[in-house]
Design a protein around this motif. Structure first.
Motif, PDB file in Angstrom:
ATOM      1  N   HIS A  69      14.143 -40.965 -20.640  1.00 19.35           N
ATOM      2  CA  HIS A  69      13.026 -41.713 -21.238  1.00 19.35           C
ATOM      3  C   HIS A  69      11.801 -40.799 -21.182  1.00 19.35           C
ATOM      4  CE1 HIS A  69      10.695 -45.808 -21.399  1.00 19.35           C
ATOM      5  NE2 HIS A  69       9.983 -44.832 -21.973  1.00 19.35           N
ATOM      6  N   VAL A  70      11.313 -40.389 -22.367  1.00 20.06           N
ATOM      7  CA  VAL A  70      10.168 -39.483 -22.432  1.00 20.06           C
ATOM      8  C   VAL A  70       9.117 -40.056 -23.374  1.00 20.06           C
ATOM      9  CG1 VAL A  70      11.653 -37.485 -21.960  1.00 20.06           C
ATOM     10  CG2 VAL A  70      11.091 -38.074 -24.315  1.00 20.06           C
ATOM     11  N   GLY A  71       8.009 -39.329 -23.490  1.00 19.77           N
ATOM     12  CA  GLY A  71       6.861 -39.840 -24.226  1.00 19.77           C
ATOM     13  C   GLY A  71       6.007 -40.645 -23.266  1.00 19.77           C
ATOM     14  N   PHE A  72       5.620 -41.859 -23.672  1.00 15.07           N
ATOM     15  CA  PHE A  72       4.927 -42.736 -22.731  1.00 15.07           C
ATOM     16  C   PHE A  72       5.956 -43.315 -21.766  1.00 15.07           C
ATOM     17  CE2 PHE A  72       3.566 -46.965 -21.346  1.00 15.07           C
ATOM     18  CZ  PHE A  72       2.430 -46.601 -20.652  1.00 15.07           C
ATOM     19  N   THR A  73       5.714 -43.123 -20.487  1.00 15.53           N
ATOM     20  CA  THR A  73       6.623 -43.621 -19.456  1.00 15.53           C
ATOM     21  C   THR A  73       5.859 -44.623 -18.598  1.00 15.53           C
ATOM     22  OG1 THR A  73       6.080 -41.602 -18.207  1.00 15.53           O
ATOM     23  CG2 THR A  73       8.168 -41.631 -19.398  1.00 15.53           C
ATOM     24  N   PRO A  74       6.183 -45.926 -18.725  1.00 18.76           N
ATOM     25  CA  PRO A  74       5.385 -46.963 -18.072  1.00 18.76           C
ATOM     26  C   PRO A  74       5.251 -46.814 -16.563  1.00 18.76           C
ATOM     27  CG  PRO A  74       6.782 -47.943 -19.742  1.00 18.76           C
ATOM     28  CD  PRO A  74       7.197 -46.505 -19.626  1.00 18.76           C
ATOM     29  N   GLN A  75       6.270 -46.268 -15.894  1.00 22.78           N
ATOM     30  CA  GLN A  75       6.169 -46.100 -14.448  1.00 22.78           C
ATOM     31  C   GLN A  75       5.094 -45.088 -14.063  1.00 22.78           C
ATOM     32  OE1 GLN A  75      10.056 -45.208 -12.864  1.00 22.78           O
ATOM     33  NE2 GLN A  75      10.996 -47.057 -13.700  1.00 22.78           N
ATOM     34  N   SER A  76       4.678 -44.253 -15.030  1.00 19.90           N
ATOM     35  CA  SER A  76       3.638 -43.241 -14.784  1.00 19.90           C
ATOM     36  C   SER A  76       2.327 -43.607 -15.458  1.00 19.90           C
ATOM     37  CB  SER A  76       4.113 -41.875 -15.298  1.00 19.90           C
ATOM     38  OG  SER A  76       5.336 -41.504 -14.726  1.00 19.90           O
TER      39      SER A  76
END
Length: 268
Positions: A140-147
């Protein structure tokens, strides 16, 4: 409903044949059954459950224990759909050993077919370790909600030449590490198209334009549930489940108060 069990090889074949496929989040048995009956090829037990199931303010607060219970219910209702389960924040970042331990516990307890972890180049060693352990892995790349805090909020990733190059480097790293699929979240459509055309693994877009091999949405966004919830720009609503549910509950309350329910036909 898929007539036979959907497997990774089927998703890879769809990429080769340029046949788009669909993924939806699911967090319980009944919803999984409905989506399988609708023919949805892949169900994602997303850590978005933190928000839409448990009511936490961020995805960082959901635990592996909470996710395992949800994933097990989804698998029981999934029929022939392929099921991917998110590994939650804090369960895989520390070491390869932690990642393998968390992933194997998730799959053993739930019966899901694959795990998903967030991050590009920095997570490549974790993906390699998971593959060495014999697991199917969705990156999962791009916007990563956990980050979200590191990324300074909900921001599109991959804009501009430097941003696009960074995203392509992330995808290259996860592909080289052995990832079987990759989710592209909140990425410019032209960049997502480059990724889809350049790399051999299926791409799953969420806010990444029309050129990905597949599309995923949080099902609550797809059907406007709850009715007053925030909807991301990239989510279309095909129903108004929130409004219908409020209306049904209001009608139930009114008829109970009036004494019209239960009527004779509802009694023994």
């Amino acid at each position: 409903m898929p007539t036979k069990q959907v497997r990774l090889a089927d998703l890879q074949a769809k990429k080769r044949d340029r046949t788009p496929w669909a993924m939806l989040t699911a967090y319980d048995y009944s919803t999984a059954r409905a989506f399988s009956q609708a023919g949805i090829e892949v169900l994602l037990v997303g850590d978005s459950a933190a928000n839409v199931v448990y009511g936490y303010p961020s995805t960082q607060q959901v635990s592996l224990e909470e996710m395992c219970f949800l994933a097990a219910g989804v698998v029981r209702g999934a029929g022939n759909s392929f099921v991917i389960a998110d590994l939650p924040f804090g369960t895989y970042e520390a070491s390869d050993e932690a990642a393998v331990s968390s992933a194997t516990e998730m799959l053993r307890r739930s019966g899901a077919h694959a795990v998903k972890i967030e991050g590009g180049q920095r997570m490549a060693p974790r993906i390699a370790a998971l593959k060495q352990a014999g697991l199917v892995v969705c990156a999962h790349v791009g916007f990563t909600p956990q980050s979200v805090n590191t990324l300074s909020g909900f921001r599109v990733q991959g804009r501009g030449d430097s941003g696009a190059q960074a995203l392509l480097s992330d995808v290259s790293a996860v592909v080289e590490a052995g990832a079987d699929l990759v989710v592209l979240e909140m990425v410019p459509a032209d960049v997502a198209r480059q990724v889809t055309e350049r790399f051999p693994i299926p791409t799953v877009g969420i806010g990444a334009g029309p050129h990905c091999d597949a599309q995923v949405l949080v099902w609550h966004d797809m059907v406007a549930f709850p009715q007053d919830g925030h909807r991301p720009r990239f989510a279309k609503q095909w129903a108004q489940v929130g409004a219908d549910l409020v209306g049904a509950a209001s009608a139930f309350k009114r008829e109970v108060a009036e004494g019209s329910f239960p009527a004779e036909e509802h009694s023994f």
